[in-house]
Design an enzyme around this catalytic site. Sequence first.
Site, short mmCIF file in Angstrom:
data_model
loop_
_atom_site.label_atom_id
_atom_site.label_comp_id
_atom_site.label_asym_id
_atom_site.label_seq_id
_atom_site.Cartn_x
_atom_site.Cartn_y
_atom_site.Cartn_z
N GLU A 93 -3.31 -3.92 -7.02
CA GLU A 93 -4.69 -4.42 -7.79
C GLU A 93 -4.46 -5.16 -8.98
O GLU A 93 -3.24 -4.96 -9.70
CB GLU A 93 -5.58 -3.12 -8.06
CG GLU A 93 -6.06 -2.48 -7.01
CD GLU A 93 -6.67 -0.97 -7.51
OE1 GLU A 93 -7.33 -1.13 -8.38
OE2 GLU A 93 -6.51 -0.36 -6.77
N CYS A 339 -7.67 0.68 -13.06
CA CYS A 339 -6.52 0.27 -11.95
C CYS A 339 -6.12 1.35 -11.08
O CYS A 339 -6.28 2.59 -11.58
CB CYS A 339 -5.33 -0.37 -12.47
SG CYS A 339 -5.48 -2.33 -12.63
#
Length: 349
Positions: A93, A339
């Site tokens: 990500e 995250c």
Amino acid sequence: MENLIDIKSLFPEEIKEILVREGIEGYRAGQIFSWLYKGADSFEEMTNLSKELRARLGALFYIEKMRGAERLSSRLDETKKYLFTLSDGEYVESVLLSYKHGYSVCLSTQVGCKMGCAFCASTKAGFSRHLKPSEILNQMDWITRDRKKEDPDFRISHVVLMGIGEPLDNYENVIRFLRLVNRKEGFGIGFRNVSLSTCGLVDRIYDLAKEDMPITLSISLHASNDATRSALMPVNRKYPLPQLMQAAKDYTKITGRRISFEYTLIAGVNDSAQNAKELAMLMKGWLNHVNLIPVNPTRETDFRPGSKKNLQEWIRILEKEGVRATLRRTLGADISAACGQLRREKLAE
Ligand code: SAH
């Protein structure tokens, strides 16, 4: 592909060396390097090179590519989150954040994480592998290309290594990435516009201090004493606070750079007035800055942020002791911008 070389992880000088060894004109290396940063996904696109040369390059090198990406846009602010599929099907990500001073990207450095911090979603899904320099660069590359479709002048100005993974656990690749991203012919990101966040790998902090790269080092502290820190962050059992604080002070001495500490406040765990006083004692009298962050609740823990009142009390205690502290703005709260959360959801599907 096994015996082909990952060209996007190389410096132009290294590309040149290989070309010369193969009897190809060395100056081509610079042209190839700029193509890579103009988003070329194949040697075929490098139209100022002869067809024959392009074919030879294809027999020596490969260009690392993303397999795909999903983008989530926050409705609360300009934050965008990307979930990338790597060439081998793994997920990482990245987050694009918009600030007054420009666009900042938060990048992943590993697929998953080994560090085991109790509050962190990135580590819950386990560790698969390190990212190559090219795969860290590709996150920026993709985001730049995506945004340029709407804004031709779009440019990333800041890079933070605070995505999935522990950057100092993938040391060689991360340092190589930082030197690549700094190149004028590439993204040209100044080291002063780069932050690297670590959970506190002391030996690597000393290595980093010797790299002569004026980046900002950010240390995820999250506790004011060893007992609490070891309970939250297993890394603290290997490198306890006295060692970590010494390394941090030595880092500022060697580099002249201020250290930034991240402190995630978790109600009833690390946010008492006593904790604030302990933190102030650790921070007093040397070059640092504290970022306070209300914990971002994740699916697998019952950690909750504390009250606003307690936060204000914290800032009051720290200020009274002369410690520089700021409250981190939370961006992209509606798109799991913290995250590790998207990868986790994807793997759970
Ligand atoms: N491994 C590195 C960088 C990745 S994590 C590090 O530990 O610093 C980026 C930051 O997010 C770290 O400060 C981490 O401690 C913090 N973080 C992780 N999970 C969080 C959560 N649930 N709420 C708030 N911050 C979190």
